[in-house]
Design an enzyme around this catalytic site. Structure first.
Site, mmCIF file in Angstrom:
data_model
loop_
_atom_site.group_PDB
_atom_site.id
_atom_site.type_symbol
_atom_site.label_atom_id
_atom_site.label_comp_id
_atom_site.label_asym_id
_atom_site.label_seq_id
_atom_site.Cartn_x
_atom_site.Cartn_y
_atom_site.Cartn_z
ATOM 1 N N HIS A 99 -27.660 -10.126 34.289
ATOM 2 C CA HIS A 99 -27.208 -9.423 33.078
ATOM 3 C C HIS A 99 -28.389 -8.831 32.340
ATOM 4 C CE1 HIS A 99 -27.941 -13.684 32.152
ATOM 5 N NE2 HIS A 99 -28.381 -13.263 30.972
ATOM 6 N N HIS B 171 -29.516 -7.870 28.539
ATOM 7 C CA HIS B 171 -29.257 -7.959 27.106
ATOM 8 C C HIS B 171 -29.593 -6.606 26.487
ATOM 9 C CE1 HIS B 171 -29.310 -12.496 26.787
ATOM 10 N NE2 HIS B 171 -29.978 -12.359 27.929
HETATM 11 P P1 AMP Z 1 -29.796 -15.717 29.502
HETATM 12 O O1 AMP Z 1 -30.631 -16.712 28.755
HETATM 13 O O2 AMP Z 1 -30.557 -14.416 29.725
HETATM 14 O O3 AMP Z 1 -29.200 -16.265 30.763
HETATM 15 O O4 AMP Z 1 -28.631 -15.322 28.506
HETATM 16 C C1 AMP Z 1 -27.322 -15.754 28.643
HETATM 17 C C2 AMP Z 1 -26.574 -15.219 27.450
HETATM 18 O O5 AMP Z 1 -25.187 -15.369 27.705
HETATM 19 C C3 AMP Z 1 -26.878 -15.950 26.135
HETATM 20 O O6 AMP Z 1 -27.388 -15.036 25.191
HETATM 21 C C4 AMP Z 1 -25.517 -16.525 25.724
HETATM 22 O O7 AMP Z 1 -25.302 -16.468 24.335
HETATM 23 C C5 AMP Z 1 -24.549 -15.621 26.486
HETATM 24 N N1 AMP Z 1 -23.257 -16.225 26.800
HETATM 25 C C6 AMP Z 1 -23.029 -17.422 27.398
HETATM 26 N N2 AMP Z 1 -21.707 -17.635 27.528
HETATM 27 C C7 AMP Z 1 -21.081 -16.556 26.999
HETATM 28 C C8 AMP Z 1 -19.718 -16.183 26.819
HETATM 29 N N3 AMP Z 1 -18.708 -16.983 27.218
HETATM 30 N N4 AMP Z 1 -19.439 -14.992 26.231
HETATM 31 C C9 AMP Z 1 -20.448 -14.192 25.822
HETATM 32 N N5 AMP Z 1 -21.747 -14.476 25.965
HETATM 33 C C10 AMP Z 1 -22.076 -15.651 26.531
#
Ligand code: AMP
Ligand code: ZN
Length: 144
Positions: A102, A104
């Protein structure tokens, strides 16, 4: 399509888990991060499950990347942000928690206190040239 039944983003892609989706097409989905660093913080995600950016087939990466300008313009318009960061964490050491690729997209504005400066280093003489040559070799290798 490749998916992981345990993966939270696969569950969002298949609508098993709700999310505030802002864009969806054949290959890509974008939705609000549930823990925003700023209002309007988006996640841009390939529909197919791949853990790491470096695992992503080139066409899926191209599809994903092609959505960023339009999403960026929408993010600026909706949040009135004046700037944004695009960030991809690959691997736990880099902060990746959700093991489904993903990007951001984080709205930024003057004096928002989020910070962005990392500790930059300096190459000793000759090291940058050696590294560039190693990269060129790695990228040219048939299995790259
Ligand atoms: P990362 O640390 O780059 O893996 O970021 C994962 C991101 O996913 C974090 O910013 C979380 O807040 C976000 N996240 C986790 N679960 C969900 C969810 N169910 N819906 C939306 N965002 C999520
Ligand atoms: Zn997944």
């Amino acid at each position: 399509m490749q998916r992981d039944p345990e993966c939270i983003f696969c569950k969002i892609v298949s609508a098993q888990v709700p999310a505030f989706v802002v864009h969806e097409d054949q290959t890509t989905i974008a939705f609000l991060d549930v823990g925003p660093l700023a209002e309007g913080h988006l996640l841009v995600v390939p529909r197919e499950h791949h853990a790491r950016l470096s695992d992503l087939p080139a066409q899926l990466a191209a599809d994903l990347g092609s959505k960023l300008p339009k999403l960026g313009r929408a993010l600026m318009k909706v949040t009135s942000a004046s700037a944004l960061n695009v960030l991809c964490n690959e691997g736990a050491e880099a902060g990746q928690v959700v093991k489904h690729v993903h990007f951001h997209m984080i709205p930024r504005r003057d004096a928002d206190q989020l910070g962005y400066r990392w500790n930059a280093g300096v190459y000793p003489a000759g090291r940058a040239a050696d590294l560039a040559a190693a990269f060129q070799q790695a990228i040219a290798a048939p299995q790259s």
